[in-house]
Design a protein around this motif. Structure first.
Motif, PDB file in Angstrom:
ATOM      1  N   ARG A  60       0.997  -1.213  -0.352  1.00 20.37           N
ATOM      2  CA  ARG A  60      -0.220  -0.315   0.343  1.00 20.37           C
ATOM      3  C   ARG A  60       1.195   1.602   0.183  1.00 20.37           C
ATOM      4  O   ARG A  60       0.271   2.055  -0.998  1.00 20.37           O
ATOM      5  N   ASN A  61       2.120   0.635   0.548  1.00 19.44           N
ATOM      6  CA  ASN A  61       2.749   2.766   0.337  1.00 19.44           C
ATOM      7  C   ASN A  61       3.045   2.577  -0.493  1.00 19.44           C
ATOM      8  O   ASN A  61       3.437   3.465  -0.772  1.00 19.44           O
ATOM      9  N   LEU A  64       0.738   3.985  -2.583  1.00 18.94           N
ATOM     10  CA  LEU A  64       1.045   5.426  -2.529  1.00 18.94           C
ATOM     11  C   LEU A  64       2.188   6.722  -3.221  1.00 18.94           C
ATOM     12  O   LEU A  64       1.983   7.402  -3.812  1.00 18.94           O
ATOM     13  N   CYS A  65       3.967   6.099  -2.624  1.00 17.21           N
ATOM     14  CA  CYS A  65       4.265   6.976  -3.363  1.00 17.21           C
ATOM     15  C   CYS A  65       4.654   7.111  -4.375  1.00 17.21           C
ATOM     16  O   CYS A  65       5.464   7.134  -4.607  1.00 17.21           O
ATOM     17  N   GLU A 212       2.721  17.004   3.729  1.00 20.95           N
ATOM     18  CA  GLU A 212       3.040  15.658   2.712  1.00 20.95           C
ATOM     19  C   GLU A 212       4.608  15.071   1.905  1.00 20.95           C
ATOM     20  O   GLU A 212       5.370  15.487   2.584  1.00 20.95           O
ATOM     21  N   GLY A 215       3.982  12.766  -1.525  1.00 24.42           N
ATOM     22  CA  GLY A 215       3.002  13.765  -2.050  1.00 24.42           C
ATOM     23  C   GLY A 215       1.666  13.685  -1.645  1.00 24.42           C
ATOM     24  O   GLY A 215       0.359  13.924  -1.844  1.00 24.42           O
ATOM     25  N   VAL A 216       1.640  12.831  -0.366  1.00 27.13           N
ATOM     26  CA  VAL A 216       0.521  12.380   0.406  1.00 27.13           C
ATOM     27  C   VAL A 216       1.062  12.529   1.989  1.00 27.13           C
ATOM     28  O   VAL A 216       1.737  12.372   2.394  1.00 27.13           O
ATOM     29  N   PRO A 217      -0.613  13.081   1.962  1.00 25.87           N
ATOM     30  CA  PRO A 217      -0.188  13.914   3.721  1.00 25.87           C
ATOM     31  C   PRO A 217      -0.543  12.859   4.787  1.00 25.87           C
ATOM     32  O   PRO A 217      -0.776  11.775   4.840  1.00 25.87           O
ATOM     33  N   THR A 218       0.231  13.215   5.130  1.00 27.61           N
ATOM     34  CA  THR A 218       1.442  12.062   6.452  1.00 27.61           C
ATOM     35  C   THR A 218       1.352  12.906   8.163  1.00 27.61           C
ATOM     36  O   THR A 218       1.963  13.752   7.608  1.00 27.61           O
TER      37      THR A 218
END
Length: 286
Positions: A60-61, A64-65, A212, A215-218
């Protein structure tokens, strides 16, 4: 933390599998370096088969990345990641038991002058790292190149596992500091010491902000900015990398300029940008 006990005091039956694994790891670390890493890669091939949750999280990571990768390339990256995790287990053992001369012979280190210059000027140094699979073994190499430093560790739910991790890290570091003990970190920095700190993992909202990452809010902790300000410290990022031939390269970048600023979130973004750039060089090792 409570008073520490020596590792040899942990003899309950629940610790026996770990001790057995440590004994096997010690034997593997006696093998030639490439053979030992090959054992790690073999171990990593079995992780996806036994750890369904970990496999799902890793995939999944990656999805997303790295959305630009094809499904086949993402599958390949996931397999490489688990092989890297297997090698990390071996490198954890090397970090504990390998000789200084051996580790120096298989590692190239760049930029160590940035740390020594800051320490010589009486400044504390935040050695800003991240949780790459090669981190533990590279701590040993760093210890040969700079004055004694302190290392931050994260307390585990298991007292035994906490002591196992802490004692291993103390082979490299002069002292260890629990990650919530900000006062002790600040005190070390103000005394002109270096503190090895990896802030790239945040599990709650306390002292963290959504920023981000690929590009993923973390969730990211902004504690580095606070540490640098309170400790009046120089902040130097360093990143290790395992090369295809099994040797290592570690790069310490020049100190962040104008750090910390009045904006902890902006400070944290600067670290994340540098971290992302290095991850892209060898994403399977993160």
């Amino acid at each position: 933390m409570s008073e520490r006990k020596p590792l040899t005091s942990y003899r309950a039956p629940g610790t026996w599998p770990v001790w057995l694994g440590m004994g096997l790891l010690r034997l593997i670390c006696l093998l030639p370096h490439r053979v030992a890493l090959a054992c790690g890669r073999l171990l990593g091939r079995f992780v996806p088969a036994t750890g369904g949750t970990r496999r799902a999280i890793a995939r999944r990571n990656i999805d997303l990345c790295f959305p630009e990768l094809s499904p086949a390339d993402r599958d390949s990256l996931a397999k490489k990641h688990f092989k890297a995790l297997g090698m990390a287990v071996i490198e954890m053992g090397l970090g504990r038991w390998a000789g200084d001369r051996h580790l120096r012979s298989i590692t190239t280190i760049n930029g160590v002058e940035h740390v020594n210059k800051a320490l010589a000027a009486g400044r504390g140094v935040i050695l800003l790292a991240a949780h790459f699979t090669t981190l533990e073994v590279m701590g040993r190499v760093l210890a040969q190149e700079i004055p004694p430093f302190d290392a931050v560790f994260r307390k585990s739910r298991s007292e035994f596992m906490t002591e196992l991790q802490r004692s291993g890290r103390e082979v490299s570091a002069d002292n260890t500091i629990e990650k919530r003990d900000i006062k002790k970190m600040v005190r070390s920095l103000r005394e002109g010491r270096a503190v090895w700190y990896a802030p790239d993992q945040s599990y709650n909202r306390k002292g963290a902000e959504v920023i981000e990452f690929f590009g993923v809010p973390t969730m990211h902790t902004t504690a580095t900015s606070t540490l640098a300000r309170l400790g009046k410290a120089v902040t130097i990022t360093f990143f290790p990398m395992r090369k295809p031939d099994g040797t290592y390269e570690m790069t310490l970048l020049p100190p962040f300029e104008d750090f910390p600023s009045d904006d902890p979130i902006a400070d944290t973004r600067r670290y994340i940008e540098v971290l992302e750039a290095h991850i892209r060089r060898a994403p399977e090792q993160y």
